[in-house]
Design a protein around this motif. Sequence first.
Motif, PDB file in Angstrom:
ATOM      1  N   ALA A   1       3.686  16.491   4.344  1.00 34.97           N
ATOM      2  CA  ALA A   1       3.477  17.630   5.251  1.00 34.97           C
ATOM      3  C   ALA A   1       2.545  17.221   6.395  1.00 34.97           C
ATOM      4  O   ALA A   1       2.819  17.489   7.567  1.00 34.97           O
ATOM      5  CB  ALA A   1       2.904  18.810   4.469  1.00 34.97           C
ATOM      6  N   ASP A   2       1.469  16.533   6.056  1.00 30.42           N
ATOM      7  CA  ASP A   2       0.515  16.097   7.090  1.00 30.42           C
ATOM      8  C   ASP A   2       1.138  15.081   8.022  1.00 30.42           C
ATOM      9  O   ASP A   2       0.883  15.059   9.222  1.00 30.42           O
ATOM     10  CB  ASP A   2      -0.731  15.471   6.436  1.00 30.42           C
ATOM     11  CG  ASP A   2      -1.573  16.555   5.761  1.00 30.42           C
ATOM     12  OD1 ASP A   2      -1.280  17.744   5.982  1.00 30.42           O
ATOM     13  OD2 ASP A   2      -2.502  16.190   5.008  1.00 30.42           O
ATOM     14  N   GLN A   3       1.962  14.221   7.414  1.00 31.71           N
ATOM     15  CA  GLN A   3       2.599  13.173   8.224  1.00 31.71           C
ATOM     16  C   GLN A   3       3.496  13.807   9.298  1.00 31.71           C
ATOM     17  O   GLN A   3       3.477  13.396  10.458  1.00 31.71           O
ATOM     18  CB  GLN A   3       3.425  12.268   7.322  1.00 31.71           C
ATOM     19  CG  GLN A   3       3.975  11.070   8.062  1.00 31.71           C
ATOM     20  CD  GLN A   3       5.015  10.326   7.246  1.00 31.71           C
ATOM     21  OE1 GLN A   3       5.612  10.871   6.329  1.00 31.71           O
ATOM     22  NE2 GLN A   3       5.229   9.072   7.577  1.00 31.71           N
TER      23      GLN A   3
ATOM     24  N   GLU B   1       0.872  -1.180   0.000  1.00 31.69           N
ATOM     25  CA  GLU B   1       0.000   0.000   0.000  1.00 31.69           C
ATOM     26  C   GLU B   1       0.906   1.226   0.000  1.00 31.69           C
ATOM     27  O   GLU B   1       1.781   1.340   0.880  1.00 31.69           O
ATOM     28  CB  GLU B   1      -0.853  -0.018   1.271  1.00 31.69           C
ATOM     29  CG  GLU B   1      -2.065   0.859   1.182  1.00 31.69           C
ATOM     30  CD  GLU B   1      -2.878   0.811   2.479  1.00 31.69           C
ATOM     31  OE1 GLU B   1      -3.517   1.814   2.789  1.00 31.69           O
ATOM     32  OE2 GLU B   1      -2.837  -0.235   3.177  1.00 31.69           O
ATOM     33  N   ALA B   2       0.699   2.117  -0.974  1.00 34.61           N
ATOM     34  CA  ALA B   2       1.606   3.262  -1.119  1.00 34.61           C
ATOM     35  C   ALA B   2       1.746   4.038   0.195  1.00 34.61           C
ATOM     36  O   ALA B   2       0.744   4.355   0.852  1.00 34.61           O
ATOM     37  CB  ALA B   2       1.100   4.190  -2.219  1.00 34.61           C
ATOM     38  N   GLY B   3       2.977   4.283   0.589  1.00 36.55           N
ATOM     39  CA  GLY B   3       3.244   5.123   1.763  1.00 36.55           C
ATOM     40  C   GLY B   3       3.124   4.430   3.106  1.00 36.55           C
ATOM     41  O   GLY B   3       3.401   5.017   4.139  1.00 36.55           O
TER      42      GLY B   3
ATOM     43  N   ALA C   1      12.134   8.301   5.485  1.00 40.26           N
ATOM     44  CA  ALA C   1      11.874   8.370   4.048  1.00 40.26           C
ATOM     45  C   ALA C   1      10.410   8.723   3.758  1.00 40.26           C
ATOM     46  O   ALA C   1      10.011   8.818   2.600  1.00 40.26           O
ATOM     47  CB  ALA C   1      12.248   7.048   3.391  1.00 40.26           C
ATOM     48  N   GLY C   2       9.613   8.866   4.811  1.00 45.89           N
ATOM     49  CA  GLY C   2       8.244   9.336   4.626  1.00 45.89           C
ATOM     50  C   GLY C   2       7.171   8.274   4.744  1.00 45.89           C
ATOM     51  O   GLY C   2       5.993   8.554   4.560  1.00 45.89           O
ATOM     52  N   TYR C   3       7.564   7.031   5.073  1.00 42.79           N
ATOM     53  CA  TYR C   3       6.549   5.979   5.203  1.00 42.79           C
ATOM     54  C   TYR C   3       5.893   6.024   6.582  1.00 42.79           C
ATOM     55  O   TYR C   3       6.525   6.367   7.574  1.00 42.79           O
ATOM     56  CB  TYR C   3       7.182   4.595   5.039  1.00 42.79           C
ATOM     57  CG  TYR C   3       7.664   4.311   3.638  1.00 42.79           C
ATOM     58  CD1 TYR C   3       6.756   4.051   2.629  1.00 42.79           C
ATOM     59  CD2 TYR C   3       9.022   4.314   3.339  1.00 42.79           C
ATOM     60  CE1 TYR C   3       7.190   3.798   1.337  1.00 42.79           C
ATOM     61  CE2 TYR C   3       9.477   4.054   2.055  1.00 42.79           C
ATOM     62  CZ  TYR C   3       8.547   3.798   1.055  1.00 42.79           C
ATOM     63  OH  TYR C   3       8.979   3.552  -0.204  1.00 42.79           O
ATOM     64  N   GLU C   4       4.642   5.611   6.580  1.00 37.38           N
ATOM     65  CA  GLU C   4       3.944   5.388   7.845  1.00 37.38           C
ATOM     66  C   GLU C   4       4.208   3.917   8.171  1.00 37.38           C
ATOM     67  O   GLU C   4       3.949   3.054   7.330  1.00 37.38           O
ATOM     68  CB  GLU C   4       2.448   5.582   7.567  1.00 37.38           C
ATOM     69  CG  GLU C   4       1.612   5.884   8.751  1.00 37.38           C
ATOM     70  CD  GLU C   4       0.171   6.051   8.311  1.00 37.38           C
ATOM     71  OE1 GLU C   4      -0.625   5.160   8.620  1.00 37.38           O
ATOM     72  OE2 GLU C   4      -0.118   7.047   7.608  1.00 37.38           O
ATOM     73  N   VAL C   5       4.745   3.652   9.345  1.00 37.10           N
ATOM     74  CA  VAL C   5       5.155   2.270   9.641  1.00 37.10           C
ATOM     75  C   VAL C   5       4.329   1.691  10.787  1.00 37.10           C
ATOM     76  O   VAL C   5       4.140   2.347  11.810  1.00 37.10           O
ATOM     77  CB  VAL C   5       6.661   2.218  10.036  1.00 37.10           C
ATOM     78  CG1 VAL C   5       7.113   0.779  10.293  1.00 37.10           C
ATOM     79  CG2 VAL C   5       7.536   2.854   8.958  1.00 37.10           C
TER      80      VAL C   5
ATOM     81  N   PHE D   1      21.799  12.189   3.169  1.00 33.02           N
ATOM     82  CA  PHE D   1      21.682  11.172   4.217  1.00 33.02           C
ATOM     83  C   PHE D   1      20.825   9.996   3.739  1.00 33.02           C
ATOM     84  O   PHE D   1      21.168   8.834   3.932  1.00 33.02           O
ATOM     85  CB  PHE D   1      21.086  11.808   5.474  1.00 33.02           C
ATOM     86  CG  PHE D   1      20.926  10.845   6.612  1.00 33.02           C
ATOM     87  CD1 PHE D   1      22.035  10.349   7.292  1.00 33.02           C
ATOM     88  CD2 PHE D   1      19.666  10.411   7.009  1.00 33.02           C
ATOM     89  CE1 PHE D   1      21.893   9.446   8.344  1.00 33.02           C
ATOM     90  CE2 PHE D   1      19.514   9.508   8.055  1.00 33.02           C
ATOM     91  CZ  PHE D   1      20.627   9.029   8.723  1.00 33.02           C
ATOM     92  N   LEU D   2      19.730  10.341   3.061  1.00 34.03           N
ATOM     93  CA  LEU D   2      18.857   9.283   2.527  1.00 34.03           C
ATOM     94  C   LEU D   2      19.579   8.435   1.481  1.00 34.03           C
ATOM     95  O   LEU D   2      19.359   7.227   1.381  1.00 34.03           O
ATOM     96  CB  LEU D   2      17.608   9.896   1.902  1.00 34.03           C
ATOM     97  CG  LEU D   2      16.334   9.820   2.714  1.00 34.03           C
ATOM     98  CD1 LEU D   2      15.191  10.468   1.962  1.00 34.03           C
ATOM     99  CD2 LEU D   2      15.972   8.373   3.063  1.00 34.03           C
TER     100      LEU D   2
END
Length: 470
Positions: free
Chosen positions: A443-445, A18-20, A56-60, A358-359
């Motif tokens: 941004a919301d994350q 699932e994206a993100g 990296a921006g993922y919700e884990v 860094f990424l």
Amino acid sequence: MKLYNTLTKTVEEFIPREAGKVKMYTCGPTVYHFAHIGNLRTYMMEDVLEKALRYAGYEVLRVMNITDVGHLSSDGDTGEDKMLLGAKREKKTVLEIAEFYKNAFFSDCEKLNIKTPDIVEGATQCIPEFIKTIEGLLEKGFAYVADGNVYFDTSKVQDYYALTGHSSEELMVGVRDDVTEDQSKKNKSDFVLWFTKSKFDDQELKWDSPWGVGYPGWHIECSCISMKHCGEYLDIHCGGVDNIFPHHTNEIAQSEAYLGHKWCNYWFHIHHLNDETGKMSKSKGEFLTVSLLESKGYDPLVYRFFCLQSHYRKPLVFSYEALDQASATFNKLLGRIARLSRDGEVDCDFVKANRERFLGAIGNDLNTALAITNIYDILKANTNDATKLACLADIDSVLSLNLVRDTEEKAEGVAEKTALELEIEALIAERAEAKKSRNFARADQIRDELKARGITLVDTREGTTYTIDN
Ligand code: AMP
Ligand code: ZN
């Protein structure tokens, strides 16, 4: 983000289902004794992976079990339950042992800045789930009852050895001599899902089941706890390399047989920490724990730094000489950071460009050694100290080395910024950039993650400020 996948034996671009969003499962500790620093290398690198994914921006969503029943003294189905051995050793009950060593494990993790996974569940809390899955496997013809035990029939699955990349003969080398073959099994590689018959009748924890009073096998625990919280699909499953066979091989066999489809796409394994004699042990030689290192005067984060200097896919040899070297390097580094002046405006463009650098390191199959050179690059960079500190606080959200420590002395007249303030400033800068490039999800994350930590962002015409809950 690129990761080495044990299943395909290549470094692959990581793409979650699932994206993100990432669903990640970690095999937790068997709480019969203290964790040695080898075990903790594994948990530390899994922690870096989780934090790098978040960076990296993922919700884990990360789930971990606590093995408080079923792990026998061999990783197969032989020997005594490790928990029972611990209880006998210390003349306590299994539950007392589990509680004590679980707390000790999390206390070690805290000292090493290892974040507690979102969900932690003890195997003894999930007996109904194990029974339901075993019933399902029996119904589908993947399991059989023999002499009271329920076994998984490995001959019913295709490509049982896919994860190991080895044949059954190769894997059995060295195992045959000391393992008495279980005569009730149909195939040598079959494994127990539920025990009612064991050589050790004094098993303390037992539950009623359709097959008699007994207890679960170790492998079924992880499959069921993962499915309970992550559902039918998992993105990443982690563990130390010793878990590849038989534990993870069996997890795949039973989960996919039960679900009827592929279960987990990425398998992440950390190589072992060895001492100079070879394998790390909890019974022979010096039992290397975090407390032992502390008693010898080492800051536990020196051990984290020591581990991050090496790649997780290489075995690492522990010696006090190597730890001393790491300690000297680490302290020198902290000294350089402590001398930064902390005043000035943060250069958001610089922080953003550094994030990419860094990424590039951490996102390349977790190249932590290269990520550490990024610390030196920041210190040498042609920018002001406030920007350097913001970059360091930012990358420390993954490295977790407490790089920016709050000094006791506050320079007069200079607004002293704490590590937290610097980190928030860097995140506010990143959020502003994300909005500018219309990446509203990121941004919301950032806003939501700060909110979850009790930090509320307040957008004003002059820019973004924040409040921190008490
Ligand atoms: P256990 O508590 O024995 O179930 O092990 C906990 C975790 O530590 C598992 O993921 C193992 O794969 C891992 N592990 C065991 N020995 C070592 C070692 N010497 N170095 C790194 N990880 C290890
Ligand atoms: Zn497991």
